[in-house]
Motif scaffolding. Structure first.
Motif, short mmCIF file in Angstrom:
data_model
loop_
_atom_site.label_atom_id
_atom_site.label_comp_id
_atom_site.label_asym_id
_atom_site.label_seq_id
_atom_site.Cartn_x
_atom_site.Cartn_y
_atom_site.Cartn_z
N UNK A 15 0.82 -1.22 0.00
CA UNK A 15 0.00 0.00 0.00
C UNK A 15 0.85 1.26 0.00
N UNK A 16 0.73 2.04 -1.06
CA UNK A 16 1.40 3.34 -1.12
C UNK A 16 0.78 4.31 -0.11
N UNK A 17 -0.52 4.16 0.13
CA UNK A 17 -1.19 5.05 1.09
C UNK A 17 -0.62 4.86 2.49
N UNK B 44 2.83 6.85 6.97
CA UNK B 44 3.94 6.64 7.90
C UNK B 44 5.04 7.67 7.66
N UNK B 45 5.34 7.92 6.39
CA UNK B 45 6.38 8.90 6.06
C UNK B 45 6.01 10.30 6.53
N UNK B 46 4.72 10.62 6.46
CA UNK B 46 4.26 11.96 6.86
C UNK B 46 3.99 12.07 8.36
N UNK C 77 -2.47 4.30 10.82
CA UNK C 77 -1.42 3.37 11.28
C UNK C 77 -0.39 4.14 12.09
N UNK C 78 0.33 3.40 12.95
CA UNK C 78 1.36 4.03 13.75
C UNK C 78 2.53 3.07 13.98
#
Length: 656
Positions: free
Chosen positions: A368-370, A375-377, A383-384
């Motif tokens: 998943x790119x989303x 996570x990157x942002x 998610x965490x």
């Protein structure tokens, strides 16, 4: 609509009303109890008073309950099979006012002339059967879509996404019973409400049109087409009677048409039960279905359950040899608990510990790119990442609906393109991780009551009764003596695990008390007058060989063990029909019990015979082990005319 209210009390029919202040109130209908308990009462009536039962089929003395529940149309059930029943407060208020004026009859359905609507038993039985078959999914079972589970409320999370093979098995027995009871009406006609007649003909026509499917494995698409036809017919029937009630018009249906319905429904039930046989020789009890694809219904099988084996044995579908194979497979299964010589409701298993839960595998994140973007942002809404680098769905999320709501928020927060392309993927990752669809309820999470590692004694007694019924069906079918001996051995093996065959130390409680359950870690728990009692009473009558056939009391102690007979003379104490204390001196090789407060004495002898002693001092001797109908009725009515029954038995006619 074909479903039962909660209970009948001195104030009439009772149902649950939603109370906003009480989170435990919940509306909906249970299904399988209605089927099997009604059937067993009908079977008893047929054995005692078959003429009365057949009279009821055409005699209009039966009513409907005016329960203010409204099951949604079929298309709405598909959209959300867990929220399917509406509480009609306006109608409930009307029923309440009518009850204040008319008494408990106010809770019944009234006709347009201001009287309680009366129909015959044929219609009542058909409506119940048709309601179930409008939710029949071939090879899956009966769709659990009325917001309540079946008997086993430990599996209550199966509501909506689950199907019951258990109820299908009991329906199979019901259909076989109706086929015989209605057979004398084949050349006659039965009067039904127009609406019920149309539903009957529609369901029968749909089943007949799909009957060729029974010759091969049914596909997911074919399964959906069968449900579509049945469920839409049931939905149209419900919508009409909810909106306008019964019109009052009647249609005469030929008995042959009723038999056609019973036969084709029985054929579908038999094939679906067969399809639920597992490779280990056991049978599935419940299945899971997916309703996301409008053209298909795929099936997922759940783990084995004791309830399913009981239902299949009870259904009458299996031959004597097949029943024996099932009982042998059951003892070899993970449900057998050697320390108690009895059976768990489901195999015990280890639950994952807290730190093992909600860990998203790296390969799932990479799909998943989303999720990677969030996570990157540093966006932790969905998610965490924890302190050791593992990834989890946000702890506030409880189900897929929460995920969908968060995805909507993310779409409005700059992630619209990714949400649009990957919403289904993210929901799939979430479901694959938690597998909520396979969650059964407390049976998969509790360690007491009907939970993990538990023996639920009522179900063991149901197993005992089903094994006994299997034995006597085998006798009636002419099964070989070796098979009968093995079936009897299986029966007594189950019997030996029930409390009254154990010491208090082994049972963990006083063994003659009925207990609810025995957890894995301790002895029997929760004493009280549990449902186990009625099965044990029925089983004891069967062991003694006390039966009623065509209104006559018959003695067939084919299951009774020789070692139950006295080794030395003893006193038998009992109370007679006038409530007077009495006693009989029993000889060696005899056993005594009462039937409707009339003493019966079995005595081992060189041959079979029966002696009836009357209060006037007269005696009647006969070779047949069935009393006359007149004598049987006298005993049932406790008229006091028969004072004692002596039965001589050859030992070859019982178990060694």
């Amino acid at each position: 609509d074909g479903y039962n209210p909660y209970r009948i009390t001195r104030d009439g029919i009772d149902w649950e009303v939603i109370d906003p202040a009480d989170p435990w109130t919940h509306i909906g209908y249970w299904g399988d109890h209605q089927t099997i308990y009604l059937l067993k009462l009908l079977e008893i009536l047929e054995r005692h008073e078959s003429a009365t039962l057949r009279d009821f089929l055409t005699r209009e003395i039966f009513s409907y309950a005016d329960v203010p529940y409204r099951i949604k149309p079929y298309e709405e059930l598909l959209k959300d099979p867990k929220e399917t029943v509406i509480f009609d407060r306006k109608h409930e208020e009307m029923v309440r006012r009518r009850t204040q004026l008319k008494g408990s009859d106010g809770k019944l359905v009234w006709d347009r002339q201001g009287h309680v609507r009366l129909v015959n038993l044929s219609e009542k039985l058909l409506v119940s059967l048709l309601a179930k078959f409008s939710n029949f999914i071939p090879e899956a079972g009966i769709w659990l879509n009325t917001q309540r589970p079946e008997w086993n409320d430990a599996n209550n999370a199966l509501v909506g996404n689950g199907t019951s093979v258990v109820t299908l098995c009991y329906l199979r027995r019901f259909l076989a019973f109706c086929l015989e009871v209605f057979r004398p009406l084949e050349k006659s006609e039965v009067s039904l409400s127009d609406e019920v007649a149309r539903l009957l003909l529609a369901v029968c026509r749909i089943l007949q049109s799909h009957r060729p499917l029974l010759s091969h494995r049914i596909t997911d698409r074919q399964r959906k087409r069968v449900l579509d036809g049945q469920a839409r017919a049931g939905s149209q029937y419900r919508e009409q009677i909810y909106a306008r009630g019964f019109s009052g018009r009647r249609t005469r249906i030929r008995g042959g048409q009723l038999l056609d319905f019973f036969k084709v429904a029985l054929a579908f039930a038999d094939e679906s039960i067969r399809a639920n046989r597992r490779p280990d020789g056991l049978y599935h009890a419940y299945n899971l279905i997916k309703l996301e694809n409008p053209r298909e219904i795929p099936i997922r099988r759940l783990y084995e359950m004791l309830e399913g084996q009981v239902a299949v044995l009870s259904s009458g579908r299996l031959t004597a040899q097949e029943s024996l194979d099932l009982l042998v497979a059951l003892k070899r299964s993970a449900m057998y608990r050697p320390d108690q010589r009895s059976y768990l409701l489901y195999p015990n298993r280890r639950l994952p510990r807290f730190v093992e839960k909600n860990n998203i595998p790296r390969k799932e994140l990479d799909r998943s790119r989303l999720l990677q973007k969030l996570i990157a942002n540093g966006n932790r809404l969905l998610v965490e990442r924890d302190a050791v680098g593992r990834y989890h769905f946000n702890g506030s999320i409880t189900n897929g609906r929460d995920v969908a709501q968060i995805l909507e928020k993310l779409a409005g927060a700059g992630y619209a393109r990714l949400v649009k392309s990957e919403a289904r993927l993210v929901l799939d990752i979430f479901e694959r991780l938690f597998d909520h669809q396979s969650f059964t309820g407390r049976s998969g999470t509790f360690f007491g009551y009907e939970g993990l590692g538990c023996i639920y004694w009522h179900m063991v007694s149901k197993l005992l009764l089903a094994a006994q019924e299997t034995f006597f069906r085998a006798v009636d079918s002419g099964a070989s003596r070796p098979i009968l001996q093995k079936l009897a051995g299986c029966y007594y093996d189950i019997r030996s695990g029930i409390g009254d065959h154990k010491s208090p130390g082994e049972y963990g409680a006083f063994p003659m008390d009925p207990y609810s359950h025995t957890p894995a870690h301790t002895g029997a728990r929760q004493p009280g007058l549990t449902g186990q009692v009625k099965e044990d009473i029925l089983c004891r009558r069967g062991e003694l060989g006390l039966f009623v056939e065509a209104g006559q009391i018959c003695f067939r102690p084919a299951l009774l063990r020789r070692d139950e007979f006295l080794a030395a003379p003893a006193e038998f104490y009992y109370y007679d029909v006038a409530d007077r204390a009495k006693r009989i001196r029993l000889q060696a090789d005899s056993i005594g019990f009462t039937c409707c407060e009339v003493p019966v004495v079995y005595q081992i002898a060189a041959g079979n015979s029966l002696e009836v002693l009357s209060e006037d001092g007269s005696k009647l001797r006969q070779d047949s082990l069935c009393l006359s109908r007149a004598a049987s009725v006298s005993i049932f009515e406790r008229a006091g005319k028969v004072s004692r029954i002596n039965v001589s038995l050859h030992p070859n006619h019982m178990q060694t």
